[in-house]
Write an enzyme that holds these catalytic residues in place. Structure first.
Site, PDB file in Angstrom:
ATOM      1  N   CYS A 197      44.146  39.060  32.028  1.00  0.00           N
ATOM      2  CA  CYS A 197      45.276  38.238  31.620  1.00  0.00           C
ATOM      3  C   CYS A 197      44.878  37.439  30.353  1.00  0.00           C
ATOM      4  CB  CYS A 197      45.812  37.511  32.846  1.00  0.00           C
ATOM      5  SG  CYS A 197      46.302  38.611  34.073  1.00  0.00           S
TER       6      CYS A 197
ATOM      7  N   HIS B 283      51.184  33.131  29.745  1.00  0.00           N
ATOM      8  CA  HIS B 283      50.923  34.462  30.590  1.00  0.00           C
ATOM      9  C   HIS B 283      52.152  34.630  31.669  1.00  0.00           C
ATOM     10  CE1 HIS B 283      49.546  37.580  33.014  1.00  0.00           C
ATOM     11  NE2 HIS B 283      48.981  36.669  33.886  1.00  0.00           N
TER      12      HIS B 283
ATOM     13  N   ASN C  75      54.073  40.725  36.120  1.00  0.00           N
ATOM     14  CA  ASN C  75      52.888  40.325  35.558  1.00  0.00           C
ATOM     15  C   ASN C  75      52.296  41.646  35.010  1.00  0.00           C
ATOM     16  OD1 ASN C  75      50.096  39.674  34.951  1.00  0.00           O
ATOM     17  ND2 ASN C  75      49.803  38.372  36.830  1.00  0.00           N
TER      18      ASN C  75
END
EC number: 2.3.1.180
Length: 349
Positions: free
Chosen positions: A124, A275, A305
């Site tokens: 990520c 993020h 996500n």
């Protein structure tokens, strides 16, 4: 005698973001859809994560296909032709090929001069590290146009029977074009990047060995543990509480450090772009940094996500909707598996 070789002289240069693009799979999976396969419901998921829907690769979808679509849109916005790209950076932890996806993207885009293309694996945090790499290649290597892509298909590594993790992840791709510019026009002001391998136990997808092939194990070999067992990756294993604790502590510190390196006060930042992992994390970091909600970019509800894709995907939507305008300054931060985390202070165009 032959003339003495002189290496090319590199003129100090800045770099700036001049184009963005994104792509998502067509298959939309809602919280209600998930409630049909695990013990959960829309309210439970939305309250704890902020997520309502996510996109998942299916049918003929591929990660390379999504990356190429996002990259094409970024090039079009930047008004840069594929043959003028000097470098392709594919930030992903889920490539379609073990040896990487970037060269496939370079070929599909039609980059006729065979520019360097390679993958960056940092989960990520990948896209932020891609920006760092692009800046280094431009400032220290004389590159002019660098394509940075963040793309992941974590749905292929999710345990869809685990309601604690399957509700979180989606698939997507996002891209930006980073271009060399005069030093006074520099738009990548500073970076702050870190890793902590001790945190791997909180978030990982480790290699697992298959059972030994009976035919191979009975071949009379005198060598112990040979041939090796074939391997694949396990599903994502995550300790959500520990990851939350890590993020809300490390990310504000990293952004503050990046601001200090840039010599900028927090009040000079137009947008906070984190993020897109969990809305509670985004809200907690914004609160600690005293950023008002109206200056925080979030599209988590629609996509979940998406790992390395989340920052460029959210950026592209904010740019195309008119929210982020030329000259705006953005504090971006990625964080996740590794553990890795990094922040960048950037100016859009």
């Amino acid at each position: 005698s032959s003339p003495q070789y002189r290496p090319p002289r590199l003129v100090p240069s800045g770099c700036k973001l001049i184009g963005s693009g994104s792509a998502v799979p067509s298959l939309l999976i809602s919280n209600d859809d998930l409630a049909k396969i695990v013990d959960t419901n829309d309210e439970w998921i939305a309250t704890r994560t902020g997520i309502r829907n996510r996109r998942v690769v299916s049918g003929k979808d591929s990660l390379v296909g999504l990356a190429v679509e996002a990259a094409t849109k970024a090039l079009q916005m930047a008004e840069v032709l594929p043959q003028d790209i000097d470098l392709v950076l594919m930030c992903t932890s889920t490539p379609d090929d073990l040896f990487g996806a970037a060269p496939q993207i370079q070929k599909a885009l039609g980059c006729t001069n065979n520019p360097l293309a390679y993958d960056i694996t940092a989960a990520c945090s990948g896209f932020v590290l891609g920006l760092v790499s692009a800046a280094c290649h431009i400032r220290g290597g004389g590159f002019k146009n660098v394509l940075v892509i963040g793309a992941d298909s974590l749905s292929r590594f999710v345990d869809w029977t685990d309601r604690g993790s399957c509700i979180l992840f989606g698939d997507a791709a996002g891209a930006v074009v980073v271009q060399a510019c005069d030093i006074e026009d520099d738009g990548l002001f500073s970076f702050d990047v870190h890793s902590d391998g001790d945190g791997r136990r909180h978030l990982n997808a480790s290699i697992k060995e298959s059972q030994t092939n009976d035919e191979l194990s009975s071949n009379g070999s005198v060598l112990r543990d040979f041939p090796p067992k074939q391997a694949s990756y396990s599903c994502i294993q995550m300790n959500g509480k520990e990851v939350f604790r890590f993020a809300v502590k490390s990310v504000p510190q990293s952004i503050e450090s990046a601001l200090q390196k840039a010599g900028l006060p927090a009040s000079s930042i137009d947008w906070l772009l984190l993020h897109q992992a969990n809305q509670r994390i985004i809200d907690s970091v914004a609160t600690r940094l005293q950023f008002p909600p109206e200056r925080v970019i979030s599209n988590l509800a629609n996509y979940g996500n998406t790992s390395a894709a989340s920052i460029p995907l959210a950026l592209d939507e904010a740019v195309r909707s008119g929210k982020v305008k030329p000259g705006h300054t953005i504090a971006a931060s990625g964080f996740g598996a590794g553990l890795t985390w990094g922040s960048a202070i950037i100016r859009w165009r």
